[in-house]
Structure formats: structure tokens, C-alpha cells
Design a protein around this motif. Structure first.
Motif, PDB file in Angstrom:
ATOM      1  N   LEU A   2      33.742  32.973  31.182  1.00  0.00           N
ATOM      2  CA  LEU A   2      35.154  33.675  31.052  1.00  0.00           C
ATOM      3  C   LEU A   2      34.919  35.198  31.672  1.00  0.00           C
ATOM      4  N   VAL A   3      35.687  35.430  32.867  1.00  0.00           N
ATOM      5  CA  VAL A   3      35.420  36.653  33.379  1.00  0.00           C
ATOM      6  C   VAL A   3      36.747  37.644  32.982  1.00  0.00           C
ATOM      7  N   ASP A   4      36.499  38.164  31.968  1.00  0.00           N
ATOM      8  CA  ASP A   4      37.701  39.039  31.443  1.00  0.00           C
ATOM      9  C   ASP A   4      37.329  40.422  31.253  1.00  0.00           C
ATOM     10  N   VAL A   5      37.787  41.444  31.986  1.00  0.00           N
ATOM     11  CA  VAL A   5      37.469  42.914  31.471  1.00  0.00           C
ATOM     12  C   VAL A   5      38.852  43.651  31.394  1.00  0.00           C
ATOM     13  N   PHE A   6      39.706  42.551  31.232  1.00  0.00           N
ATOM     14  CA  PHE A   6      41.145  43.143  30.844  1.00  0.00           C
ATOM     15  C   PHE A   6      41.699  43.152  29.471  1.00  0.00           C
ATOM     16  N   SER A  33      24.788  35.214  37.009  1.00  0.00           N
ATOM     17  CA  SER A  33      24.764  36.299  35.978  1.00  0.00           C
ATOM     18  C   SER A  33      25.830  37.265  36.544  1.00  0.00           C
ATOM     19  N   SER A  34      25.681  38.718  36.772  1.00  0.00           N
ATOM     20  CA  SER A  34      26.330  39.671  37.233  1.00  0.00           C
ATOM     21  C   SER A  34      25.581  40.990  37.304  1.00  0.00           C
ATOM     22  N   MET A  35      25.996  41.678  38.314  1.00  0.00           N
ATOM     23  CA  MET A  35      25.567  43.147  38.404  1.00  0.00           C
ATOM     24  C   MET A  35      25.984  43.778  37.085  1.00  0.00           C
ATOM     25  N   GLU A  36      26.923  43.291  36.345  1.00  0.00           N
ATOM     26  CA  GLU A  36      27.274  44.106  35.018  1.00  0.00           C
ATOM     27  C   GLU A  36      26.294  43.915  33.848  1.00  0.00           C
ATOM     28  N   VAL A  37      25.491  42.920  34.093  1.00  0.00           N
ATOM     29  CA  VAL A  37      24.254  42.925  33.150  1.00  0.00           C
ATOM     30  C   VAL A  37      23.535  44.426  33.226  1.00  0.00           C
ATOM     31  N   PRO A  40      32.489  43.742  25.678  1.00  0.00           N
ATOM     32  CA  PRO A  40      32.415  42.218  25.372  1.00  0.00           C
ATOM     33  C   PRO A  40      31.919  41.612  26.729  1.00  0.00           C
ATOM     34  N   TYR A  41      32.412  41.647  27.732  1.00  0.00           N
ATOM     35  CA  TYR A  41      32.097  40.898  28.993  1.00  0.00           C
ATOM     36  C   TYR A  41      30.697  41.113  29.570  1.00  0.00           C
ATOM     37  N   PRO A  42      30.548  42.450  29.919  1.00  0.00           N
ATOM     38  CA  PRO A  42      28.978  42.553  30.280  1.00  0.00           C
ATOM     39  C   PRO A  42      27.976  42.536  29.120  1.00  0.00           C
ATOM     40  N   THR A  93      27.361  41.322  42.936  1.00  0.00           N
ATOM     41  CA  THR A  93      28.047  42.516  42.658  1.00  0.00           C
ATOM     42  C   THR A  93      29.525  42.018  42.645  1.00  0.00           C
ATOM     43  N   GLY A  94      30.454  43.187  42.945  1.00  0.00           N
ATOM     44  CA  GLY A  94      31.892  42.364  42.864  1.00  0.00           C
ATOM     45  C   GLY A  94      32.107  41.445  44.149  1.00  0.00           C
ATOM     46  N   ILE A  95      32.405  40.148  43.779  1.00  0.00           N
ATOM     47  CA  ILE A  95      32.700  39.003  44.778  1.00  0.00           C
ATOM     48  C   ILE A  95      34.006  39.357  45.423  1.00  0.00           C
ATOM     49  N   GLN A 108      41.235  36.424  43.016  1.00  0.00           N
ATOM     50  CA  GLN A 108      42.428  36.643  42.153  1.00  0.00           C
ATOM     51  C   GLN A 108      42.844  37.956  42.185  1.00  0.00           C
ATOM     52  N   ILE A 109      41.830  38.943  42.235  1.00  0.00           N
ATOM     53  CA  ILE A 109      42.412  40.146  42.076  1.00  0.00           C
ATOM     54  C   ILE A 109      42.733  40.884  43.170  1.00  0.00           C
ATOM     55  N   MET A 110      42.080  40.372  44.309  1.00  0.00           N
ATOM     56  CA  MET A 110      42.492  40.903  45.537  1.00  0.00           C
ATOM     57  C   MET A 110      43.895  40.499  45.868  1.00  0.00           C
ATOM     58  N   GLU A 119      30.864  54.479  45.587  1.00  0.00           N
ATOM     59  CA  GLU A 119      30.608  53.494  46.149  1.00  0.00           C
ATOM     60  C   GLU A 119      30.365  52.296  45.220  1.00  0.00           C
ATOM     61  N   HIS A 120      31.012  51.070  45.815  1.00  0.00           N
ATOM     62  CA  HIS A 120      31.091  50.019  44.692  1.00  0.00           C
ATOM     63  C   HIS A 120      30.618  48.784  45.369  1.00  0.00           C
ATOM     64  N   GLY A 121      29.620  48.097  45.076  1.00  0.00           N
ATOM     65  CA  GLY A 121      28.969  47.115  45.704  1.00  0.00           C
ATOM     66  C   GLY A 121      29.881  45.805  45.770  1.00  0.00           C
ATOM     67  N   SER A 138      34.087  52.678  48.692  1.00  0.00           N
ATOM     68  CA  SER A 138      34.551  52.513  47.271  1.00  0.00           C
ATOM     69  C   SER A 138      35.515  51.336  47.116  1.00  0.00           C
ATOM     70  N   TYR A 139      35.841  50.988  45.718  1.00  0.00           N
ATOM     71  CA  TYR A 139      36.492  49.821  45.543  1.00  0.00           C
ATOM     72  C   TYR A 139      37.771  49.564  46.329  1.00  0.00           C
ATOM     73  N   GLU A 140      38.626  50.668  46.449  1.00  0.00           N
ATOM     74  CA  GLU A 140      40.015  50.694  47.107  1.00  0.00           C
ATOM     75  C   GLU A 140      39.571  50.648  48.630  1.00  0.00           C
TER      76      GLU A 140
HETATM   77  C1  LIG Z   1      40.319  46.011  38.312  1.00  0.00           C
HETATM   78  C2  LIG Z   1      39.236  47.091  38.930  1.00  0.00           C
HETATM   79  C3  LIG Z   1      39.938  48.083  39.924  1.00  0.00           C
HETATM   80  C4  LIG Z   1      41.158  48.768  39.303  1.00  0.00           C
HETATM   81  C5  LIG Z   1      40.771  50.204  38.956  1.00  0.00           C
HETATM   82  C6  LIG Z   1      41.892  51.117  39.167  1.00  0.00           C
HETATM   83  C7  LIG Z   1      43.205  50.689  37.960  1.00  0.00           C
HETATM   84  C8  LIG Z   1      41.688  52.462  38.674  1.00  0.00           C
HETATM   85  O1  LIG Z   1      42.548  51.095  40.366  1.00  0.00           O
HETATM   86  C9  LIG Z   1      37.828  46.392  39.315  1.00  0.00           C
HETATM   87  C10 LIG Z   1      37.143  47.596  39.870  1.00  0.00           C
HETATM   88  C11 LIG Z   1      35.611  47.129  39.881  1.00  0.00           C
HETATM   89  C12 LIG Z   1      35.987  45.592  39.460  1.00  0.00           C
HETATM   90  C13 LIG Z   1      34.614  44.844  38.630  1.00  0.00           C
HETATM   91  C14 LIG Z   1      33.440  45.048  39.449  1.00  0.00           C
HETATM   92  O2  LIG Z   1      33.632  44.499  40.743  1.00  0.00           O
HETATM   93  C15 LIG Z   1      32.134  44.227  38.799  1.00  0.00           C
HETATM   94  C16 LIG Z   1      32.613  42.775  38.252  1.00  0.00           C
HETATM   95  C17 LIG Z   1      31.533  42.127  38.154  1.00  0.00           C
HETATM   96  C18 LIG Z   1      31.874  40.775  37.162  1.00  0.00           C
HETATM   97  O3  LIG Z   1      30.867  40.113  36.846  1.00  0.00           O
HETATM   98  C19 LIG Z   1      33.349  40.425  36.922  1.00  0.00           C
HETATM   99  C20 LIG Z   1      34.161  41.372  37.421  1.00  0.00           C
HETATM  100  C21 LIG Z   1      34.098  42.549  37.693  1.00  0.00           C
HETATM  101  C22 LIG Z   1      34.074  43.166  36.310  1.00  0.00           C
HETATM  102  C23 LIG Z   1      35.144  43.522  38.542  1.00  0.00           C
HETATM  103  C24 LIG Z   1      36.389  43.204  37.751  1.00  0.00           C
HETATM  104  C25 LIG Z   1      37.531  44.197  38.373  1.00  0.00           C
HETATM  105  C26 LIG Z   1      36.928  45.473  38.507  1.00  0.00           C
HETATM  106  C27 LIG Z   1      36.912  46.172  37.433  1.00  0.00           C
END
Ligand SMILES: C[C@H](CCCC(C)(C)O)[C@H]1CC[C@H]2[C@@H]3[C@H](O)CC4=CC(=O)CC[C@]4(C)[C@H]3CC[C@]12C
Ligand SMILES: NC(=O)C1=CN([C@@H]2O[C@H](COP(=O)(O)OP(=O)(O)OC[C@H]3O[C@@H](n4cnc5c(N)ncnc54)[C@H](O)[C@@H]3O)[C@@H](O)[C@H]2O)C=CC1
Length: 369
Positions: free
Chosen positions: A89-93, A128-132, A158-160, A192-194, A200-202, A225-227, A267-269
Motif C-alpha cells: 500500500l503506497v500511501d503518503v497522502f 523495499s524503498s529508499m524510505e526505509v 505509517p508508510y516508511p 528511490t522515486g520510481i 500515477q503521480i506524474m 536533489e531527489h533520487g 530536484s523532484y520538480e
Molecule cells: C508528492 C510529492 C511531490 C509534491 C510536493 C509538493 C506538493 C511540495 O510539490 C512527492 C515528492 C517525493 C515523492 C516520494 C519519493 O519519491 C519517495 C517515495 C518512495 C516510495 O516508496 C513511495 C513513494 C514516495 C513516498 C514518493 C511519493 C510522492 C512524493 C512525496
């Protein structure tokens, strides 16, 4: 797995096989694992695309099931040589409750481990995930780190937290005797961020940009920097680990590997703009348009609204205190552990990954140009 009787007759189980990553793993296995006899695709929600795969030489078995249901998992695992456990369950929202996230990600993983032990399945690959590792709540940067880089991992969300617990279960299970007496071999892959086709988020960002007249507004400094890693390369790593872990059990068993490729550090953006730019979107501002303190306030307001509205409706915007913190903290990896341990080289160059993703974004809605 190279045993002569079994050499051409491998049975793989992919949990979460209809998800974003899972579908790529399934398709990659069909393309790149010549010894495959049967692939079992286990998911809560089965995708219609599975039907098209059933006409090929490999038996594709679709199993609608729930990883939280131990008996369903055991039935699916029985007779499989390898389990690739991507379901989660990938939920950070804040869409799901912390309890549900724990049940799926932790109890579900425990069920997969126990099923391997009970049925005699010897090889388990866990997504797993970078989030661990992080980013942590203190906002410490993890700059081009590797699997051995010291970092203070603090999990409050809860997710990480669930991914870290599940990863620990998987690693601790390495070496347990499975039915028949052989040792279980486990590995955990930490993407890292796939990104890539199906992300979906893209798609959400693209739609948001279209609604805003072809513009997105910078929220995060370009210096953070975001991986990121391409989904095809993450899938390829899973296939390679599964293939190599029998021959190299002593080296690979109980190990973690970051997933990496040649995707640039941005950066993510700015990274998203590599794809959304060619689809006609523009990122407005060389610096964040709103001051950080205001974003923190808005994120907190969103969290409050989510809590207040919960009895009436689900309010789950992209911006919340957790996503803001993740997007605003440098977290990038630089490692060659996967190359050293099992010969991994990315299958897709950055240019291929970029082109494929752009084509997919364009195909989703039609371009803004
Ligand atoms: C949704 C975030 C970007 C919006 C930020 C805002 C509102 C300031 O513009 C995403 C930024 C980073 C993402 C996470 C990251 O890539 C690592 C992840 C690893 C995972 O295992 C699951 C997904 C995620 C938590 C990913 C989720 C979206 C972001 C938080
Ligand atoms: N998307 C990302 O950037 C990253 C994802 N990951 C991990 O990769 C894995 C796959 O993630 P995604 O493909 O992005 O997510 P996804 O949501 O697209 O895929 C997860 C799949 O698991 C299935 N699933 C959920 N609950 C289930 C249950 N109870 N029983 C059976 N199946 C269930 C879903 O139906 C879905 O098909 C997850 O474990 C996630 O934690 C790790 C790092 C980054």
C-alpha cells in the motif's frame, strides 16, 4: 535453479503484479527470463492487460488475492520457485489508515515469508524503498549515499515505518529452513522515486499543469536533489536478483540494494520537467514562488482539513507535511553494490528512459502543445 530437472521449468510468483512496478516486472520476466514456465500474477485488483499475455508460450496465471489473507498467499506460493513481493500500500497522502498500511505492508509481508517457509519456496525478493532509510524527520540530507552510509533513520509516518518493519522481517528470514530443509534466501531492493510508464503521480502533475494553462509553479528549491530511477531498470534489477540469488546465495542472501541507474540528480520538480516540458508544460519560477514557512503552513492546514473532513469525505491533496518534507530534503544514492554482487547494469539508458516516459505522458491525455 540451474538443477537440470528444473532448468527450463521455473515458476515465479509476482505479488502486486498488476501495480505500476509489478506490471513492468511481469513483462520483464516474460521478455528476459528464458527458463520461465509459469508466472503467477497475484493482486487485489487484476488488470485486463493480463489477458493479452495468456496467448504466449509461458503460462500466465492470474490470481485475485489479498496478501493480508495468509491462506490465499500460501495457496499462491505453493510450488513457486521464486517469489517477487512487490505488493504494498503506497500511501503518503493519508488515503488509508495507518492500521491498513501496517496490515498490508507488514502483515502481508510476514504472510509471504511464512508461505515460503511452509511450502518450501526458497527464494524471496522484496521490493523495499529508499524510505526505509529516509529522508528523516530532522531533514538531514542523504547526499549520494550508498547501502553503508550512516544515516539516522527516524520513522514517524505509517508508510516508511511499515516498509522498514517489513524489510527487517525479510532480511531476518534469510537462512530460515523452508519445507524440505533448505535455507530461505532473501534480498531487499530499495528503489528511490520510481518514474516511467504508468506513474500515477506524474500523470496527476501533468493534468494539474494542463488545468493551470500549461504551467506548474515551483515549490521546491532547484538545489534539493531527489533520487529517481526508471521503472524498467527497477524491474530489471528484480529479474536479475531473482536469477542470480541461487548461485550467489552466500553473498546476496540477507542483503539490501538501492535501485539506481543513470537518471540525473535533480530536484523532484526539475526532474519531472524532463518529461512534462516536452509535453508542453512550463515550470514557473527559478526559485519557489511561496516562502517555505507558507508551504509549511498550507501543508499543516491540509492535514487539519483532512482530519476534520474525514467523517464526510476523503481529502488527500499532494501537499501535506510529510510530502513537503520528503520533496524538500536531499536524498540521492550513488552506489555500485548491485553491479558488484550480481552484475547489474541498467538495461535502459537515461535517454531511453526519458523518451519512453515522454511518449507515455503524451499518450495519456494528448499533449498540451
Ligand atoms: C508528492 C510529492 C511531490 C509534491 C510536493 C509538493 C506538493 C511540495 O510539490 C512527492 C515528492 C517525493 C515523492 C516520494 C519519493 O519519491 C519517495 C517515495 C518512495 C516510495 O516508496 C513511495 C513513494 C514516495 C513516498 C514518493 C511519493 C510522492 C512524493 C512525496
Ligand atoms: N512508486 C514508487 O516510487 C516506489 C515504490 N516502492 C515500492 O514498490 C512496490 C510497488 O509500488 P507501486 O508499483 O508504485 O505501487 P502500486 O500501488 O502501483 O502497486 C502496488 C500493487 O499492490 C497491490 N496490492 C495492494 N494491496 C494489496 C493486497 N492487500 N493484496 C494484494 N495486492 C495488493 C495493488 O493492487 C497494486 O497493484 C511497493 O511495495 C512500494 O512500496 C518503493 C520505492 C518507490
Amino acid at each position: 535453479m540451474a538443477d537440470s530437472a528444473q532448468a527450463q521449468k521455473l515458476v515465479y510468483l509476482v505479488t502486486g503484479g498488476c501495480g505500476f512496478l509489478g506490471e513492468h516486472v511481469v513483462r520483464m520476466l516474460l521478455q528476459r527470463e528464458p527458463r520461465l514456465h509459469e508466472i503467477r500474477v497475484f493482486d487485489l485488483h487484476l488488470g485486463p492487460w493480463l489477458e493479452d499475455l495468456k496467448t504466449g508460450p509461458v503460462q500466465v496465471t492470474a490470481i485475485q488475492g489479498d496478501v493480508t489473507q495468509a491462506q490465499e498467499v500460501t495457496a499462491a506460493v505453493a510450488g513457486a520457485h521464486v517469489v517477487i513481493h512487490t505488493a504494498g500500500l503506497v500511501d503518503v497522502f493519508g488515503r488509508a489508515s495507518p492500521k491498513t498500511i501496517h496490515e498490508v505492508n507488514v502483515q502481508g509481508t510476514q504472510n509471504v515469508i511464512e508461505a515460503c517457509v511452509q511450502t518450501g519456496t526458497q527464494f524471496l525478493v522484496y521490493t523495499s524503498s529508499m524510505e526505509v532509510v529516509g529522508p528523516n524527520t530532522k531533514g538531514h540530507p542523504f547526499y549520494r549515499g550508498n547501502e553503508d552510509t550512516p544515516y539516522e533513520a527516524i520513522h514517524k509516518h505509517p508508510y516508511p515505518r511499515s516498509k522498514a518493519l517489513a524489510e527487517r522481517l525479510v532480511l531476518e528470514a534469510n537462512g530460515r529452513k523452508v519445507r524440505g530443509g533448505l535455507p530461505l534466501v532473501t534480498c531487499a531492493l530499495r528503489p528511490t522515486g520510481i518514474y516511467g510508464e504508468g506513474h500515477q503521480i506524474m500523470r496527476d502533475f501533468y493534468r494539474q499543469g494542463l488545468r493551470l494553462g500549461g504551467r506548474l509553479f515551483r515549490a521546491v528549491p532547484a538545489s534539493v536533489e531527489h533520487g529517481r530511477v526508471y521503472v524498467g531498470n527497477v524491474a530489471w534489477m528484480h529479474v536479475l536478483v531473482a536469477r542470480e540469488m541461487k548461485q550467489r546465495a552466500a553473498l546476496m542472501g540477507g542483503q539490501v540494494y538501492f535501485c539506481y541507474d543513470a537518471s540525473p540528480y535533480k530536484s523532484y520538480e526539475d526532474f519531472n520537467m524532463e518529461f512534462l516540458g516536452p509535453c508542453g508544460l512550463r515550470l514557473v519560477g527559478t526559485r519557489p514562488l511561496l516562502p517555505y514557512w507558507l508551504l509549511v503552513l498550507l501543508a499543516a492546514l491540509n492535514a487539519l482539513l483532512q482530519w476534520l473532513l474525514r467523517p464526510l469525505l476523503l481529502y488527500a491533496p499532494l501537499l501535506n507535511p510529510y510530502t513537503l518534507a520528503v520533496a524538500n530534503t536531499t536524498f540521492t544514492v550513488s552506489t555500485n553494490k548491485a553491479q558488484r554482487h550480481f552484475g547489474y547494469e541498467p538495461l535502459f539508458s537515461w535517454e531511453d528512459s526519458r523518451t519512453r516516459t515522454i511518449l507515455w505522458v503524451k499518450a495519456t491525455e494528448g499533449s498540451a502543445q
